[in-house]
Scaffold this motif. Structure first.
Motif, PDB file in Angstrom:
ATOM      1  N   VAL A 103     107.353  50.968  36.701  1.00 42.84           N
ATOM      2  CA  VAL A 103     107.951  52.247  36.338  1.00 42.84           C
ATOM      3  C   VAL A 103     109.393  52.042  35.878  1.00 42.84           C
ATOM      4  N   LEU A 104     110.155  51.275  36.643  1.00 40.82           N
ATOM      5  CA  LEU A 104     111.557  51.046  36.286  1.00 40.82           C
ATOM      6  C   LEU A 104     111.677  50.323  34.952  1.00 40.82           C
ATOM      7  N   GLU A 105     110.773  49.386  34.701  1.00 41.99           N
ATOM      8  CA  GLU A 105     110.768  48.680  33.413  1.00 41.99           C
ATOM      9  C   GLU A 105     110.462  49.651  32.273  1.00 41.99           C
ATOM     10  N   ALA A 106     109.490  50.540  32.490  1.00 41.17           N
ATOM     11  CA  ALA A 106     109.143  51.515  31.459  1.00 41.17           C
ATOM     12  C   ALA A 106     110.300  52.466  31.179  1.00 41.17           C
TER      13      ALA A 106
ATOM     14  N   ALA B  18     106.886  62.392  28.915  1.00 42.39           N
ATOM     15  CA  ALA B  18     106.108  61.173  29.066  1.00 42.39           C
ATOM     16  C   ALA B  18     105.774  60.990  30.538  1.00 42.39           C
ATOM     17  N   THR B  19     104.538  60.611  30.826  1.00 39.55           N
ATOM     18  CA  THR B  19     104.090  60.512  32.216  1.00 39.55           C
ATOM     19  C   THR B  19     103.436  59.173  32.502  1.00 39.55           C
ATOM     20  N   LEU B  20     103.660  58.724  33.747  1.00 44.15           N
ATOM     21  CA  LEU B  20     102.966  57.573  34.309  1.00 44.15           C
ATOM     22  C   LEU B  20     102.310  58.015  35.604  1.00 44.15           C
TER      23      LEU B  20
ATOM     24  N   ARG C  92     115.793  61.749  17.399  1.00 43.44           N
ATOM     25  CA  ARG C  92     115.788  62.408  16.093  1.00 43.44           C
ATOM     26  C   ARG C  92     114.363  62.421  15.551  1.00 43.44           C
ATOM     27  N   LEU C  93     114.065  63.380  14.705  1.00 46.86           N
ATOM     28  CA  LEU C  93     112.679  63.584  14.282  1.00 46.86           C
ATOM     29  C   LEU C  93     112.089  62.345  13.618  1.00 46.86           C
ATOM     30  N   SER C  94     112.879  61.639  12.821  1.00 48.70           N
ATOM     31  CA  SER C  94     112.348  60.465  12.122  1.00 48.70           C
ATOM     32  C   SER C  94     112.035  59.325  13.092  1.00 48.70           C
ATOM     33  N   GLY C  95     112.581  59.392  14.313  1.00 50.10           N
ATOM     34  CA  GLY C  95     112.346  58.330  15.274  1.00 50.10           C
ATOM     35  C   GLY C  95     111.193  58.573  16.220  1.00 50.10           C
ATOM     36  N   ILE C  96     110.531  59.720  16.105  1.00 46.07           N
ATOM     37  CA  ILE C  96     109.437  60.050  17.028  1.00 46.07           C
ATOM     38  C   ILE C  96     108.315  59.008  17.005  1.00 46.07           C
ATOM     39  N   PRO C  97     107.828  58.562  15.845  1.00 46.60           N
ATOM     40  CA  PRO C  97     106.747  57.561  15.878  1.00 46.60           C
ATOM     41  C   PRO C  97     107.142  56.296  16.636  1.00 46.60           C
ATOM     42  N   GLU C  98     108.368  55.808  16.430  1.00 44.98           N
ATOM     43  CA  GLU C  98     108.817  54.609  17.146  1.00 44.98           C
ATOM     44  C   GLU C  98     108.897  54.866  18.648  1.00 44.98           C
ATOM     45  N   LEU C  99     109.417  56.026  19.034  1.00 41.38           N
ATOM     46  CA  LEU C  99     109.526  56.358  20.457  1.00 41.38           C
ATOM     47  C   LEU C  99     108.147  56.434  21.101  1.00 41.38           C
ATOM     48  N   VAL C 100     107.202  57.058  20.429  1.00 44.23           N
ATOM     49  CA  VAL C 100     105.838  57.162  20.959  1.00 44.23           C
ATOM     50  C   VAL C 100     105.227  55.777  21.159  1.00 44.23           C
ATOM     51  N   GLN C 101     105.455  54.886  20.202  1.00 38.36           N
ATOM     52  CA  GLN C 101     104.885  53.549  20.308  1.00 38.36           C
ATOM     53  C   GLN C 101     105.468  52.790  21.498  1.00 38.36           C
ATOM     54  N   VAL C 102     106.789  52.878  21.687  1.00 34.90           N
ATOM     55  CA  VAL C 102     107.418  52.201  22.814  1.00 34.90           C
ATOM     56  C   VAL C 102     106.877  52.752  24.140  1.00 34.90           C
ATOM     57  N   ALA C 103     106.775  54.069  24.226  1.00 33.31           N
ATOM     58  CA  ALA C 103     106.275  54.687  25.448  1.00 33.31           C
ATOM     59  C   ALA C 103     104.831  54.278  25.727  1.00 33.31           C
ATOM     60  N   ASN C 104     103.984  54.333  24.720  1.00 36.06           N
ATOM     61  CA  ASN C 104     102.587  53.942  24.904  1.00 36.06           C
ATOM     62  C   ASN C 104     102.448  52.462  25.262  1.00 36.06           C
ATOM     63  N   ASP C 105     103.317  51.635  24.714  1.00 38.96           N
ATOM     64  CA  ASP C 105     103.277  50.199  25.042  1.00 38.96           C
ATOM     65  C   ASP C 105     103.555  49.960  26.522  1.00 38.96           C
ATOM     66  N   HIS C 106     104.227  50.901  27.171  1.00 35.97           N
ATOM     67  CA  HIS C 106     104.521  50.788  28.600  1.00 35.97           C
ATOM     68  C   HIS C 106     103.659  51.745  29.422  1.00 35.97           C
TER      69      HIS C 106
ATOM     70  N   LEU D  64     102.827  54.826  29.121  1.00 35.97           N
ATOM     71  CA  LEU D  64     103.200  56.233  29.242  1.00 35.97           C
ATOM     72  C   LEU D  64     102.384  57.080  28.280  1.00 35.97           C
ATOM     73  N   THR D  65     101.879  58.198  28.778  1.00 33.50           N
ATOM     74  CA  THR D  65     101.241  59.201  27.920  1.00 33.50           C
ATOM     75  C   THR D  65     102.308  60.193  27.483  1.00 33.50           C
ATOM     76  N   VAL D  66     102.353  60.486  26.196  1.00 31.02           N
ATOM     77  CA  VAL D  66     103.420  61.302  25.621  1.00 31.02           C
ATOM     78  C   VAL D  66     102.845  62.598  25.074  1.00 31.02           C
ATOM     79  N   THR D  67     103.468  63.714  25.444  1.00 24.20           N
ATOM     80  CA  THR D  67     103.086  65.037  24.962  1.00 24.20           C
ATOM     81  C   THR D  67     104.357  65.817  24.680  1.00 24.20           C
ATOM     82  N   GLY D  68     104.368  66.570  23.589  1.00 20.63           N
ATOM     83  CA  GLY D  68     105.548  67.405  23.362  1.00 20.63           C
ATOM     84  C   GLY D  68     105.745  67.757  21.915  1.00 20.63           C
ATOM     85  N   SER D  69     106.933  68.241  21.618  1.00 19.00           N
ATOM     86  CA  SER D  69     107.225  68.808  20.314  1.00 19.00           C
ATOM     87  C   SER D  69     107.820  67.770  19.375  1.00 19.00           C
ATOM     88  N   ALA D  70     107.027  67.329  18.433  1.00 18.56           N
ATOM     89  CA  ALA D  70     107.537  66.458  17.384  1.00 18.56           C
ATOM     90  C   ALA D  70     108.354  67.245  16.376  1.00 18.56           C
TER      91      ALA D  70
END
Length: 435
Positions: free
Chosen positions: A367-370, A356-358, A327-341, A343-349
């Protein structure tokens, strides 16, 4: 009798080479039908002899999904690449499935029309030609500008397709408002070629904007949530609202605007002034005049910004590629979790759909942990995680459930597959749940 001789009477056929393998699974022949009729004859023969068929346009997305269980025939759509009709008054076009999106864009440009689909596969696969129209429909390819026009599945208003037993079918029509039978177009969109072979597609077009502008902001992590909330609540009707977040760096947010000359620049200047306010992006804001509005072709010009936005090809080898939603309000949290593992994140907020790419050298356990961490985050945020592509070692470590995640309605999907392709002729095992 060899498969090549068996199929020679249906269409052009050649022996398969090493480059014709599908996600590591070797094929035996490559068939190139030039019409729906030749496709019908080909599939009728393949179905009767138990031959597995995988459809290929440019091959840019053949690694997406699971490797097929087996491949006997690669069906190329490149000989079905004509622009069948362009109805300028109705803003509708019909083209063969093998039509490259880049060429379709060029053919429509004379009327200042466009299919609002961003090709996320440019430079991938066996050629640098990006996606074909059929390949885009088969994978429901939608990019940053889906905020403006909706996903590709909403732009498909008619299809001609061939079922596994050779039956030729049409659905939809050549006008935007039609009720011609079942909406098979939406059914096959995103089916990864497992239900039917698409030979022709009719799509809804949009007028090209007279002027486009991009507003870029380099946003510190702590300000990402208020910046996105401000943009989502705004009234400037952006064509795209995107972000690019690399681990350990500020997040680049890009907003695309389009419309009449003068007014678009005015709206862009207003937005830049808003984002420059204290508590939002501050001074790291710039307005650019790109040739087009998709994220991947816009290089950041924000003072102090990092290198241009990375695509999948800018990381080493074959990356692990995830599609993640929230959901749109959760994008910042999702980005933070991905970056913490890592992952580089690109896309439509703006629509909550991100990639997300590794890089390939990442150890498989990491990778499996991420993937597990990001999937847990997206599930909690009302979304999902799909491992769209990955190196072979990662794919082999993931079962189908690990690739696609929980899939509501899987039993219904199995029944649809059994109805359309009871002999499992088309890309067996490639899609959700081993379909």
């Amino acid at each position: 009798m060899t498969i090549e001789r068996l199929l020679a009477a249906t269409c052009a056929v050649r022996p398969a080479g090493d480059d014709d393998a599908v996600d590591g699974v070797p094929s035996q022949v490559v068939a190139r039908p030039a019409s729906a009729q030749e496709t019908s004859a080909l599939l009728r023969t393949c179905s009767a002899h138990g031959l597995a068929v995988v459809v290929r346009g440019h091959g840019s997305k053949l690694g997406w999904g699971r490797p097929p269980e087996r491949v006997d025939v690669v069906l190329e759509t490149g000989a079905m690449a004509q622009l069948v009709e362009h109805s300028r008054g109705d803003l509708v076009a019909t083209a063969g499935a093998g039509m490259p999106l880049s060429r379709l864009r060029h053919l429509l440009a004379g009327a200042r029309h466009e299919l609002v689909v961003d090709d996320l596969a440019v430079g991938r696969g066996t050629t640098a030609g990006g996606s074909t129209l059929g390949g885009a429909v088969a994978t429901n390819l939608s990019g940053p500008r889906r905020l403006r026009a909706g996903p590709l599945r909403d732009l498909v208003i008619g299809v001609r397709l061939v079922l596994a037993d050779g039956t030729v079918a049409r659905a939809g029509g050549k006008v935007v408002k039609n009720v011609a039978g079942y909406d098979l177009g939406k059914l096959v969109t995103g089916s990864f070629g497992t239900l039917a072979v698409i030979t022709e597609v009719t799509v809804r077009l949009h007028p090209e904007p007279s002027e486009v502008r991009q507003v870029h902001a380099l946003v510190p992590r702590g300000r990402l949530a208020p910046v996105l909330a401000h943009l989502v609540a705004g009234r400037l009707a952006p064509h795209n609202l995107d972000l690019h977040a690399r681990p350990g760096r500020d997040v680049q947010v890009s907003v695309g605007l389009g419309g009449g000359p003068g007014s678009t620049q005015h709206r862009a200047d207003l937005l830049a002034a808003e984002l420059s306010a204290p508590g939002l992006a501050g001074d790291a804001v710039a307005v650019t005049d790109p040739e087009r509005t998709d994220l991947q072709e816009v290089a950041p010009v924000v003072p102090g910004a990092a290198a241009p936005m990375a695509t999948d090809e800018e990381v080493a080898g074959r990356p692990t590629l995830l599609t993640v939603t929230a959901r749109l309000s959760g994008i910042p949290e999702l980005v933070q979790v991905a970056n913490d593992h890592r992952l580089t994140v690109t896309g439509s907020a703006g629509v909550g759909v991100l990639r997300a790419t590794l890089p390939e050298p990442t150890p498989v356990p990491a990778v499996l942990e991420a993937v597990a961490a990001v999937r847990a985050a997206t599930t909690g945020l009302g979304g999902s995680t799909v491992v769209l592509d990955a190196p072979p070692a990662v794919k082999s470590a993931l079962d189908p459930a690990g690739t696609w995640g929980p899939v509501p309605g899987l039993e219904l999907m199995r029944r649809v597959k059994a109805q359309f392709d009871p002999g499992r002729t088309l890309a067996p095992g490639r899609f959700v749940g081993g379909l």
